[in-house]
Design a protein around this motif. Sequence first.
Motif, PDB file in Angstrom:
ATOM      1  N   UNK A   1     -22.457  -8.551 107.793  1.00 15.76           N
ATOM      2  CA  UNK A   1     -23.397  -8.824 106.872  1.00 15.76           C
ATOM      3  C   UNK A   1     -24.645  -8.345 106.351  1.00 15.76           C
ATOM      4  N   UNK A   2     -25.498  -7.819 107.387  1.00 17.95           N
ATOM      5  CA  UNK A   2     -26.134  -6.457 107.313  1.00 17.95           C
ATOM      6  C   UNK A   2     -25.442  -5.886 106.326  1.00 17.95           C
ATOM      7  N   UNK A   3     -24.462  -5.031 106.638  1.00 22.15           N
ATOM      8  CA  UNK A   3     -23.968  -3.613 105.197  1.00 22.15           C
ATOM      9  C   UNK A   3     -23.577  -4.515 103.892  1.00 22.15           C
TER      10      UNK A   3
ATOM     11  N   UNK B   1     -19.640 -16.269 100.909  1.00 22.76           N
ATOM     12  CA  UNK B   1     -19.937 -17.549 100.092  1.00 22.76           C
ATOM     13  C   UNK B   1     -21.527 -17.813 100.857  1.00 22.76           C
ATOM     14  N   UNK B   2     -21.505 -17.222 102.348  1.00 22.15           N
ATOM     15  CA  UNK B   2     -22.078 -17.516 103.314  1.00 22.15           C
ATOM     16  C   UNK B   2     -24.072 -17.247 103.187  1.00 22.15           C
ATOM     17  N   UNK B   3     -23.547 -16.119 102.935  1.00 22.76           N
ATOM     18  CA  UNK B   3     -25.007 -15.389 101.858  1.00 22.76           C
ATOM     19  C   UNK B   3     -25.478 -16.305 100.322  1.00 22.76           C
TER      20      UNK B   3
ATOM     21  N   UNK C   1     -24.590 -15.869  93.026  1.00 21.23           N
ATOM     22  CA  UNK C   1     -22.708 -15.015  91.918  1.00 21.23           C
ATOM     23  C   UNK C   1     -23.289 -15.421  90.591  1.00 21.23           C
ATOM     24  N   UNK C   2     -22.150 -14.318  90.040  1.00 18.74           N
ATOM     25  CA  UNK C   2     -22.173 -14.786  88.058  1.00 18.74           C
ATOM     26  C   UNK C   2     -20.848 -14.254  87.951  1.00 18.74           C
ATOM     27  N   UNK C   3     -20.196 -15.358  87.076  1.00 22.14           N
ATOM     28  CA  UNK C   3     -19.285 -15.209  86.031  1.00 22.14           C
ATOM     29  C   UNK C   3     -18.947 -15.149  85.039  1.00 22.14           C
ATOM     30  N   UNK C   4     -19.262 -14.518  84.906  1.00 21.09           N
ATOM     31  CA  UNK C   4     -18.907 -13.850  82.954  1.00 21.09           C
ATOM     32  C   UNK C   4     -17.718 -14.689  82.502  1.00 21.09           C
TER      33      UNK C   4
END
Length: 145
Positions: free
Chosen positions: A24-26, A63-65, A73-76
């Motif tokens: 998660x850090x990475x 998903x968690x972050x 999250x973007x989804x053009x």
Amino acid sequence: MTASRPPTTAEELRGAGLRATAARVALLDTVREGDHLGVDEIARGVRERIGHVSVQAVYEALNALTGAGLVRRIEPAGSPARYEGRVGDNHHHLVCRSCGRVADVDCAVGDAPCLTASDGHGFVIDEAEVVYWGLCPGCSTARST
């Protein structure tokens, strides 16, 4: 008096109620250092930092972050999801119709939702997602030559 230091990535994860695993850090560092990255690019960046990580683990961490508000999250339309570390402000995106490049653009109005719907249908609107479409400078130049 000592100057306060910014929180580490691990501290930010814990502050958001998440375990601060190496993956998660990475992942969070990779997203923040990248530019609207797709899942494959993120997985590659995580692997460069810590070694093997499955694509499924990357999806789960994203998903968690995203749920914790640390990643956006973007989804053009017509594109796979992309992720960015710029969160907590009201900004929009420019998308190149040719190469798919995505760039941030600050909201011209300021506060969210920044647009008023002509008919809210009883919804309490708190956000408007604006995507500007066009050609990036590289694709625009290539088309004109």
